[in-house]
Design a protein around this motif. Structure first.
Motif, PDB file in Angstrom:
ATOM      1  N   PHE A  37       0.858  -1.177   0.000  1.00  0.00           N
ATOM      2  CA  PHE A  37       0.000   0.000   0.000  1.00  0.00           C
ATOM      3  C   PHE A  37       0.898   1.231   0.000  1.00  0.00           C
ATOM      4  O   PHE A  37       2.088   1.152   0.312  1.00  0.00           O
ATOM      5  N   ARG A  38       0.322   2.358  -0.310  1.00  0.00           N
ATOM      6  CA  ARG A  38       1.086   3.593  -0.188  1.00  0.00           C
ATOM      7  C   ARG A  38       0.143   4.710   0.231  1.00  0.00           C
ATOM      8  O   ARG A  38      -1.056   4.666  -0.032  1.00  0.00           O
ATOM      9  N   ARG A  45      -4.651   6.094   2.144  1.00  0.00           N
ATOM     10  CA  ARG A  45      -3.776   4.980   1.777  1.00  0.00           C
ATOM     11  C   ARG A  45      -4.463   4.157   0.692  1.00  0.00           C
ATOM     12  O   ARG A  45      -5.674   3.920   0.754  1.00  0.00           O
ATOM     13  N   GLU A  46      -3.683   3.735  -0.289  1.00  0.00           N
ATOM     14  CA  GLU A  46      -4.226   2.970  -1.401  1.00  0.00           C
ATOM     15  C   GLU A  46      -3.411   1.706  -1.627  1.00  0.00           C
ATOM     16  O   GLU A  46      -2.202   1.687  -1.458  1.00  0.00           O
ATOM     17  N   GLY A  47      -4.090   0.657  -2.007  1.00  0.00           N
ATOM     18  CA  GLY A  47      -3.426  -0.588  -2.351  1.00  0.00           C
ATOM     19  C   GLY A  47      -2.896  -0.512  -3.760  1.00  0.00           C
ATOM     20  O   GLY A  47      -3.586  -0.029  -4.667  1.00  0.00           O
ATOM     21  N   TYR A  60      -2.002  -5.662  -9.681  1.00  0.00           N
ATOM     22  CA  TYR A  60      -1.492  -4.302  -9.644  1.00  0.00           C
ATOM     23  C   TYR A  60      -2.635  -3.322  -9.882  1.00  0.00           C
ATOM     24  O   TYR A  60      -3.561  -3.600 -10.653  1.00  0.00           O
ATOM     25  N   SER A  61      -2.527  -2.173  -9.249  1.00  0.00           N
ATOM     26  CA  SER A  61      -3.484  -1.117  -9.561  1.00  0.00           C
ATOM     27  C   SER A  61      -3.129  -0.550 -10.933  1.00  0.00           C
ATOM     28  O   SER A  61      -1.987  -0.670 -11.399  1.00  0.00           O
ATOM     29  N   ASP A  62      -4.086   0.074 -11.549  1.00  0.00           N
ATOM     30  CA  ASP A  62      -3.853   0.634 -12.881  1.00  0.00           C
ATOM     31  C   ASP A  62      -2.755   1.686 -12.855  1.00  0.00           C
ATOM     32  O   ASP A  62      -2.032   1.871 -13.839  1.00  0.00           O
ATOM     33  N   ILE A  63      -2.615   2.356 -11.721  1.00  0.00           N
ATOM     34  CA  ILE A  63      -1.646   3.434 -11.616  1.00  0.00           C
ATOM     35  C   ILE A  63      -0.213   2.920 -11.742  1.00  0.00           C
ATOM     36  O   ILE A  63       0.663   3.621 -12.257  1.00  0.00           O
ATOM     37  N   VAL A  64       0.046   1.707 -11.308  1.00  0.00           N
ATOM     38  CA  VAL A  64       1.420   1.203 -11.292  1.00  0.00           C
ATOM     39  C   VAL A  64       1.638   0.050 -12.264  1.00  0.00           C
ATOM     40  O   VAL A  64       2.777  -0.385 -12.467  1.00  0.00           O
ATOM     41  N   LYS A  65       0.573  -0.434 -12.849  1.00  0.00           N
ATOM     42  CA  LYS A  65       0.697  -1.586 -13.750  1.00  0.00           C
ATOM     43  C   LYS A  65       1.660  -1.281 -14.889  1.00  0.00           C
ATOM     44  O   LYS A  65       1.603  -0.205 -15.484  1.00  0.00           O
ATOM     45  N   GLY A  66       2.548  -2.192 -15.144  1.00  0.00           N
ATOM     46  CA  GLY A  66       3.533  -2.007 -16.205  1.00  0.00           C
ATOM     47  C   GLY A  66       4.815  -1.345 -15.736  1.00  0.00           C
ATOM     48  O   GLY A  66       5.818  -1.354 -16.450  1.00  0.00           O
ATOM     49  N   GLU A  89       4.432  11.681  -8.777  1.00  0.00           N
ATOM     50  CA  GLU A  89       3.191  11.278  -8.106  1.00  0.00           C
ATOM     51  C   GLU A  89       3.290   9.931  -7.400  1.00  0.00           C
ATOM     52  O   GLU A  89       2.350   9.514  -6.712  1.00  0.00           O
ATOM     53  N   ASP A  90       4.412   9.247  -7.547  1.00  0.00           N
ATOM     54  CA  ASP A  90       4.645   8.018  -6.787  1.00  0.00           C
ATOM     55  C   ASP A  90       5.199   8.318  -5.393  1.00  0.00           C
ATOM     56  O   ASP A  90       5.360   7.398  -4.581  1.00  0.00           O
ATOM     57  N   THR A  91       5.475   9.579  -5.125  1.00  0.00           N
ATOM     58  CA  THR A  91       5.981   9.955  -3.812  1.00  0.00           C
ATOM     59  C   THR A  91       4.954   9.619  -2.741  1.00  0.00           C
ATOM     60  O   THR A  91       3.795  10.039  -2.810  1.00  0.00           O
ATOM     61  N   ALA A  92       5.381   8.837  -1.758  1.00  0.00           N
ATOM     62  CA  ALA A  92       4.470   8.370  -0.718  1.00  0.00           C
ATOM     63  C   ALA A  92       5.263   7.559   0.296  1.00  0.00           C
ATOM     64  O   ALA A  92       6.429   7.209   0.063  1.00  0.00           O
ATOM     65  N   VAL A  93       4.607   7.246   1.392  1.00  0.00           N
ATOM     66  CA  VAL A  93       5.122   6.231   2.306  1.00  0.00           C
ATOM     67  C   VAL A  93       4.540   4.898   1.852  1.00  0.00           C
ATOM     68  O   VAL A  93       3.325   4.785   1.666  1.00  0.00           O
ATOM     69  N   TYR A  94       5.404   3.930   1.667  1.00  0.00           N
ATOM     70  CA  TYR A  94       5.004   2.622   1.177  1.00  0.00           C
ATOM     71  C   TYR A  94       4.994   1.620   2.327  1.00  0.00           C
ATOM     72  O   TYR A  94       5.952   1.544   3.109  1.00  0.00           O
ATOM     73  N   TYR A  95       3.914   0.870   2.408  1.00  0.00           N
ATOM     74  CA  TYR A  95       3.729  -0.116   3.462  1.00  0.00           C
ATOM     75  C   TYR A  95       3.499  -1.501   2.859  1.00  0.00           C
ATOM     76  O   TYR A  95       2.823  -1.633   1.843  1.00  0.00           O
TER      77      TYR A  95
END
Length: 127
Positions: A37-38, A45-47, A60-66, A89-95
């Motif tokens: 998640f991030r 927070r999103e998976g 994978y979510s569509d945002i990160v797929k590929g 836009e990938d900046t985040a805390v990743y869990y």
């Protein structure tokens, strides 16, 4: 005591890559779903990805797929998230998180389905 520890975050330029690790202790990740998640500042927070040994599937979510690839090393009891072509836009805390139920990822689709969480690792994509 179950513990998940993420590592591998940091500062990277747009277009760069990072590999996050999620190492488990006190719990064997094999046969359980493991998800990433991030949470970006000011956002929920999103998976973004999940892998499960029970059905051998990864999602994978569509945002990160590929761009992102999830994998696991059962011998090391670790799950990885390879992140390529990173964007600001990938900046985040990743869990990372795992469930104590032996279900596939389709049986663990929300945060509430995961009982064990790591502390998070910061990923910052900026020039």
């Amino acid at each position: 005591q179950v513990q998940l520890v993420e590592s591998g975050g940091g500062l990277v330029e747009p277009g760069g890559s990072l590999r996050l690790s999620c190492a488990a202790s006190g719990f064997t990740l094999d046969n359980y779903p493991v998800a990433w998640f991030r949470q970006a500042p000011g956002k929920e927070r999103e998976g973004i990805s999940c892998t499960s040994s029970s059905d051998g599937m990864s999602y994978y979510s569509d945002i990160v797929k590929g761009r992102f690839t999830i994998s696991r090393d059962n011998a090391e009891n670790t799950v990885y998230l390879q992140m390529n072509s990173l964007k600001p836009e990938d900046t985040a805390v990743y869990y990372c998180a795992t469930s104590r139920r032996r279900v596939g990822c389709l049986g663990a689709t929300t945060e509430d389905d995961y009982e064990y969480w790591g502390q998070g690792t910061q990923v910052t994509v900026s020039s």
